[in-house]
Design an enzyme around this catalytic site. Structure first.
Site, mmCIF file in Angstrom:
data_model
loop_
_atom_site.group_PDB
_atom_site.id
_atom_site.type_symbol
_atom_site.label_atom_id
_atom_site.label_comp_id
_atom_site.label_asym_id
_atom_site.label_seq_id
_atom_site.Cartn_x
_atom_site.Cartn_y
_atom_site.Cartn_z
ATOM 1 C CB CYS A 156 12.315 12.841 -37.465
ATOM 2 S SG CYS A 156 11.486 11.618 -35.760
ATOM 3 C CG ASP A 213 13.756 4.127 -37.068
ATOM 4 O OD1 ASP A 213 12.559 4.129 -35.480
ATOM 5 O OD2 ASP A 213 13.129 5.247 -37.707
ATOM 6 C CG HIS A 245 13.746 6.935 -35.773
ATOM 7 N ND1 HIS A 245 13.388 7.437 -36.515
ATOM 8 C CD2 HIS A 245 14.293 8.377 -35.050
ATOM 9 C CE1 HIS A 245 12.673 8.393 -36.538
ATOM 10 N NE2 HIS A 245 13.460 9.425 -35.821
#
Length: 276
Positions: A156, A213, A245
């Site tokens: 991330c 995502d 995600h």
């Protein structure tokens, strides 16, 4: 935060124990890697304005270990990131995750994601890059690390940093970026984004992204792929069509075991292919 206050904060900062408050409750699928046959725990990394905490793990015998930098999500170097570090150590690596938000605040103790984001957005890219350089230096001089076998991976927020550090440090052998943001507005703290450095990238980076995502549109992934074509890095991007995600985050509902395990295998192959 004034310079003196910042130094004082760094001097007293410690690593998170357990999982970050913002990610409770923790999924029963969370992987727990033991420390048998490892040297593992908190260390201090000398940086320009003091010391920052980091979590390090490596085999308890031998030396000249290949080095992997593990870059945190927005939740800091909490139990999940520490576990990933131990997983690398079990594979024979010296792995280390520096706490890169420490000057701005302790995100592990915050339960509100908006409060966490307000801290993370104050972290300058230049500070992060400098801290990672210092971490590599520490790993080589203090922990039997091999500077010629250096890799990086991040998740991330750390996925974005993986691309940027690969552009910064040509001594890296390889990187693996998990669902890191690729585009954004240029600001004083974040002057460039991965798409801006893609065409001049020399270090091979493998990008692992989720087709579902909602925070990283697929058109930005395709834009990155297109820019990478003109680089000499031989970087690649893999999109898992059904993955959201944070599909590697085994402690969260977003975890997708099949894609996570496949990505982990691809990471290991990528590192071996490129000499990490």
């Amino acid at each position: 935060m004034t310079e003196i206050t910042r130094r004082n904060f760094i001097a007293t900062a410690t690593l998170a124990t357990g999982f970050a408050l913002a990610v409770q409750p923790v999924s029963a699928k969370a992987i727990a890697t033991d420390t048998q046959k490892l040297v593992a725990g908190a260390v201090k990394i000398p940086v320009k304005d003091g010391e920052i905490p980091a979590y390090r793990a490596q085999p308890n015998t031998g030396g000249n270990f290949p080095i992997v930098l593990v870059i945190q999500e927005i939740f800091g170097v909490h139990e999940h990131i520490q576990d990933v570090v131990r997983r690398f150590a079990k594979l024979g690596y010296l792995a280390i995750a520096p706490e890169l938000f420490v000057r701005q605040g302790d995100v592990a103790k915050l339960s509100n994601v908006d409060e966490i984001r307000s801290i993370v957005t104050k972290v300058p890219d230049a500070q992060v890059i400098s801290d990672l350089d210092a971490t590599v230096d520490w790993a080589v001089k203090s922990a039997k690390g091999n500077a010629t076998r250096l890799g990086i991976t991040g998740f991330c927020w750390g996925g974005r940093i993986t691309w940027l550090y690969a552009a910064h440090n040509p001594q890296l052998k390889a990187g693996v970026a998990w669902y890191g943001r690729l585009v954004g507005n240029a600001t004083e703290l974040t002057p460039q984004h991965p798409v801006d450095v893609a065409s001049t990238l020399k270090v091979p980076v493998l990008g692992l992204y989720g087709g579902k995502d909602t925070g990283i549109p697929l058109d930005t992934v395709e834009q990155m792929r297109d820019r990478l074509k003109s680089s000499s890095s031989k970087s690649e991007i893999i999109v898992y069509p059904d993955a959201p995600h944070a599909f590697f985050a085994d402690y969260r509902p977003s975890y997708r075991e099949r894609e996570a395990l496949d990505g982990w295998q691809k990471l290991q192959a990528w590192f071996k292919q490129h000499g990490v």
